[in-house]
Motif scaffolding. Structure first.
Motif, PDB file in Angstrom:
ATOM      1  N   MET A   1       7.797   0.632  14.645  1.00  0.00           N
ATOM      2  CA  MET A   1       6.713   1.612  14.609  1.00  0.00           C
ATOM      3  C   MET A   1       6.970   2.672  13.543  1.00  0.00           C
ATOM      4  O   MET A   1       6.058   3.123  12.862  1.00  0.00           O
ATOM      5  N   ARG A   2       8.225   3.082  13.386  1.00  0.00           N
ATOM      6  CA  ARG A   2       8.552   4.062  12.348  1.00  0.00           C
ATOM      7  C   ARG A   2       8.273   3.499  10.964  1.00  0.00           C
ATOM      8  O   ARG A   2       7.840   4.209  10.057  1.00  0.00           O
ATOM      9  N   ARG A   3       8.531   2.201  10.792  1.00  0.00           N
ATOM     10  CA  ARG A   3       8.256   1.581   9.495  1.00  0.00           C
ATOM     11  C   ARG A   3       6.759   1.606   9.203  1.00  0.00           C
ATOM     12  O   ARG A   3       6.338   1.841   8.072  1.00  0.00           O
ATOM     13  N   ARG A   4       5.951   1.387  10.220  1.00  0.00           N
ATOM     14  CA  ARG A   4       4.503   1.430  10.035  1.00  0.00           C
ATOM     15  C   ARG A   4       4.034   2.847   9.713  1.00  0.00           C
ATOM     16  O   ARG A   4       3.140   3.043   8.903  1.00  0.00           O
ATOM     17  N   GLN A   5       4.642   3.806  10.378  1.00  0.00           N
ATOM     18  CA  GLN A   5       4.294   5.204  10.105  1.00  0.00           C
ATOM     19  C   GLN A   5       4.646   5.570   8.669  1.00  0.00           C
ATOM     20  O   GLN A   5       3.858   6.216   7.962  1.00  0.00           O
ATOM     21  N   LEU A   6       5.831   5.146   8.233  1.00  0.00           N
ATOM     22  CA  LEU A   6       6.256   5.401   6.854  1.00  0.00           C
ATOM     23  C   LEU A   6       5.320   4.711   5.869  1.00  0.00           C
ATOM     24  O   LEU A   6       4.895   5.308   4.866  1.00  0.00           O
ATOM     25  N   ALA A   7       4.991   3.456   6.143  1.00  0.00           N
ATOM     26  CA  ALA A   7       4.128   2.694   5.249  1.00  0.00           C
ATOM     27  C   ALA A   7       2.766   3.354   5.087  1.00  0.00           C
ATOM     28  O   ALA A   7       2.227   3.459   3.976  1.00  0.00           O
ATOM     29  N   ARG A   8       2.231   3.833   6.191  1.00  0.00           N
ATOM     30  CA  ARG A   8       0.917   4.475   6.155  1.00  0.00           C
ATOM     31  C   ARG A   8       0.953   5.746   5.285  1.00  0.00           C
ATOM     32  O   ARG A   8       0.062   5.985   4.477  1.00  0.00           O
ATOM     33  N   GLN A   9       2.017   6.523   5.421  1.00  0.00           N
ATOM     34  CA  GLN A   9       2.117   7.761   4.648  1.00  0.00           C
ATOM     35  C   GLN A   9       2.339   7.484   3.167  1.00  0.00           C
ATOM     36  O   GLN A   9       1.798   8.184   2.312  1.00  0.00           O
ATOM     37  N   LEU A  10       3.119   6.468   2.851  1.00  0.00           N
ATOM     38  CA  LEU A  10       3.351   6.125   1.450  1.00  0.00           C
ATOM     39  C   LEU A  10       2.066   5.654   0.776  1.00  0.00           C
ATOM     40  O   LEU A  10       1.813   5.965  -0.392  1.00  0.00           O
ATOM     41  N   ARG A  11       1.265   4.917   1.509  1.00  0.00           N
ATOM     42  CA  ARG A  11      -0.011   4.466   0.952  1.00  0.00           C
ATOM     43  C   ARG A  11      -0.938   5.648   0.681  1.00  0.00           C
ATOM     44  O   ARG A  11      -1.598   5.712  -0.362  1.00  0.00           O
ATOM     45  N   VAL A  12      -0.963   6.609   1.626  1.00  0.00           N
ATOM     46  CA  VAL A  12      -1.796   7.801   1.449  1.00  0.00           C
ATOM     47  C   VAL A  12      -1.343   8.600   0.235  1.00  0.00           C
ATOM     48  O   VAL A  12      -2.164   9.076  -0.565  1.00  0.00           O
ATOM     49  N   LEU A  13      -0.044   8.726   0.044  1.00  0.00           N
ATOM     50  CA  LEU A  13       0.492   9.485  -1.089  1.00  0.00           C
ATOM     51  C   LEU A  13       0.140   8.817  -2.418  1.00  0.00           C
ATOM     52  O   LEU A  13      -0.182   9.502  -3.399  1.00  0.00           O
ATOM     53  N   VAL A  59       5.279  14.212  -5.297  1.00  0.00           N
ATOM     54  CA  VAL A  59       5.345  14.871  -3.991  1.00  0.00           C
ATOM     55  C   VAL A  59       6.365  16.007  -4.068  1.00  0.00           C
ATOM     56  O   VAL A  59       7.458  15.837  -4.598  1.00  0.00           O
ATOM     57  N   VAL A  60       6.016  17.144  -3.544  1.00  0.00           N
ATOM     58  CA  VAL A  60       6.915  18.307  -3.583  1.00  0.00           C
ATOM     59  C   VAL A  60       6.954  18.975  -2.205  1.00  0.00           C
ATOM     60  O   VAL A  60       6.168  18.661  -1.317  1.00  0.00           O
ATOM     61  N   GLY A  61       7.867  19.908  -2.054  1.00  0.00           N
ATOM     62  CA  GLY A  61       7.928  20.719  -0.845  1.00  0.00           C
ATOM     63  C   GLY A  61       8.494  19.979   0.352  1.00  0.00           C
ATOM     64  O   GLY A  61       9.281  19.041   0.241  1.00  0.00           O
ATOM     65  N   ASP A  62       8.034  20.412   1.542  1.00  0.00           N
ATOM     66  CA  ASP A  62       8.563  19.882   2.799  1.00  0.00           C
ATOM     67  C   ASP A  62       8.256  18.402   2.984  1.00  0.00           C
ATOM     68  O   ASP A  62       8.986  17.694   3.687  1.00  0.00           O
ATOM     69  N   ASP A  63       7.151  17.929   2.393  1.00  0.00           N
ATOM     70  CA  ASP A  63       6.785  16.525   2.542  1.00  0.00           C
ATOM     71  C   ASP A  63       7.905  15.605   2.071  1.00  0.00           C
ATOM     72  O   ASP A  63       8.106  14.525   2.626  1.00  0.00           O
ATOM     73  N   TRP A  64       8.617  16.035   1.021  1.00  0.00           N
ATOM     74  CA  TRP A  64       9.680  15.209   0.451  1.00  0.00           C
ATOM     75  C   TRP A  64      10.725  14.863   1.509  1.00  0.00           C
ATOM     76  O   TRP A  64      11.027  13.697   1.746  1.00  0.00           O
ATOM     77  N   GLU A  65      11.292  15.884   2.150  1.00  0.00           N
ATOM     78  CA  GLU A  65      12.350  15.648   3.130  1.00  0.00           C
ATOM     79  C   GLU A  65      11.826  14.939   4.378  1.00  0.00           C
ATOM     80  O   GLU A  65      12.523  14.132   4.982  1.00  0.00           O
ATOM     81  N   GLU A  66      10.603  15.250   4.773  1.00  0.00           N
ATOM     82  CA  GLU A  66      10.018  14.597   5.944  1.00  0.00           C
ATOM     83  C   GLU A  66       9.886  13.096   5.724  1.00  0.00           C
ATOM     84  O   GLU A  66      10.190  12.290   6.615  1.00  0.00           O
ATOM     85  N   ILE A  67       9.442  12.711   4.536  1.00  0.00           N
ATOM     86  CA  ILE A  67       9.294  11.296   4.222  1.00  0.00           C
ATOM     87  C   ILE A  67      10.657  10.612   4.164  1.00  0.00           C
ATOM     88  O   ILE A  67      10.838   9.496   4.677  1.00  0.00           O
TER      89      ILE A  67
END
Length: 273
Positions: A1-13, A59-67
Motif C-alpha cells: 500500500m505504501r508503494r501505491r501511495q508513493l507511486a500516486r504522489q510521484l505521478r502527480v509531481l 520539488v522543494v521544501g517539506d515535500d522532499w523529505e516526506e516523499i
C-alpha cells in the motif's frame, strides 16, 4: 500500500511539472515503460531514483523529505513476509487499512475465526500443504485479529455474514460450536459490527461471491475492493467498481438483522450445536 501511495504522489509531481512519461523518462535514464511501472506501483524504486525524480520535477521544501520517507517505508518488508506471504498479498493492504467492510457467504470472516476453524478452512481451501505452511497461514490470521482489540494500531470491522455460513459445520461439531461462541464474544468488541443476512431474504444481488472493501482514512488513499474466489482473487480500484461495492454492502446491511438480533440468532444456533 505504501508503494501505491508513493507511486500516486510521484505521478502527480510529474504531471504538475508539466512532463509526459516520454519526456521525463529519458532525463532519468529510464525507459518510459519503467517509469510507467513505477507510477503504477508495479515496480519498486529506490531512494536514489526518487531523488532524481524530485530534482527533475523541481520539488522543494517539506515535500522532499516526506516523499523520501515514504520511499523508505515502501521498501520495508512487512511482518507477513516472515510467514511466506508476498508484498502483494491481501494482508499487506489490510495492514494499512483503518476499516474493513466484509461480506462472507460460505464461512465466518477470517478476522473472526478461531485458530481451529481457520486451520480447517485453510486446509480445505488450499489442499495439500506442509504442516509448517499451514501453521504460518493460521498464525497470520490470528495476528491480523489482534488489531480488533489494539489501541495502537486499531482496525474497524463491519461484517455481514450470510446465515448459511453459521449452519455449515467446518472441521467438526466441536470446532463449529466453539466458533459460534467466539462470534458472540467478538460481536461485543467496540471495533466490531456484526450482522447476519438471514435466509429469509431470499435471492439478492450478492449471492455470487463474497467481497471486501478496505478503507485507508489515515493515508488519505481511496477505498479499494477485494474479491476472493475459488481460483484466486481480484483487487478492484476503479471508482465506479468500488462505488458499486459500497452501495451493495449498504443494501446488505439494510437487509440483514440488527447487530443485537444477529447475536441472538448466533446464540440460538450455538445452543443447538
Amino acid at each position: 500500500m505504501r508503494r501505491r501511495q508513493l507511486a500516486r504522489q510521484l505521478r502527480v509531481l510529474r504531471e504538475r511539472a508539466g512532463l509526459t512519461l516520454e519526456a521525463a523518462a529519458p532525463k532519468l535514464d529510464w525507459s518510459a515503460s519503467k517509469l510507467s511501472r513505477i507510477e503504477n506501483a508495479q515496480q519498486q524504486v529506490d531512494v536514489h531514483g526518487v531523488r532524481s525524480m524530485l530534482d527533475l520535477y523541481r520539488v522543494v521544501g517539506d515535500d522532499w523529505e516526506e516523499i523520501l520517507d515514504l520511499c523508505r517505508e515502501s521498501r520495508q518488508k512487512g511482518w507477513w513476509r516472515a510467514y511466506g506471504l508476498g508484498d502483494d498479498s491481501y494482508v499487506g493492504f489490510e495492514n494499512e487499512a483503518t476499516a474493513v467492510l466484509d461480506y462472507t457467504l460460505a464461512y465466518v470472516p477470517g478476522l473472526l475465526q478461531t485458530a481451529e476453524y481457520a486451520r480447517a478452512v485453510i486446509r480445505t481451501a488450499e489442499g495439500r500443504m506442509s504442516r509448517e505452511r499451514l501453521s504460518n497461514y493460521v498464525a497470520v490470521r490470528l495476528i491480523r485479529q489482534q488489531r480488533l482489540t489494539s489501541s495502537e494500531h486499531p482496525l474497524q470491522l463491519t461484517t455481514v455474514i450470510d446465515e448459511a455460513a453459521l449452519h455449515r459445520v467446518v472441521g467438526n461439531p466441536r470446532i463449529h460450536a466453539a466458533q459460534l461462541q467466539h462470534l458472540i464474544r467478538a460481536a461485543a468488541f467496540d471495533a466490531v459490527s456484526l450482522q447476519v443476512l438471514p435466509a429469509s431474504v431470499g435471492a439478492h444481488a450478492a449471492m455470487v461471491s463474497p467481497f471486501t472493501i478496505l478503507r485507508f482514512t489515515d493515508l488519505g488513499e481511496p477505498d479499494i475492493a477485494y474479491v476472493e474466489h475459488t481460483l484466486g482473487a481480484l483487487l478492484m480500484e476503479k471508482k465506479a467498481d468500488v462505488h458499486r461495492a459500497r452501495l451493495l454492502f449498504d443494501k446488505l446491511r439494510s437487509d440483514a438483522l440488527s447487530p443485537a438480533d444477529s447475536v441472538d440468532l448466533i446464540r440460538q444456533l450455538a445452543e443447538q450445536s
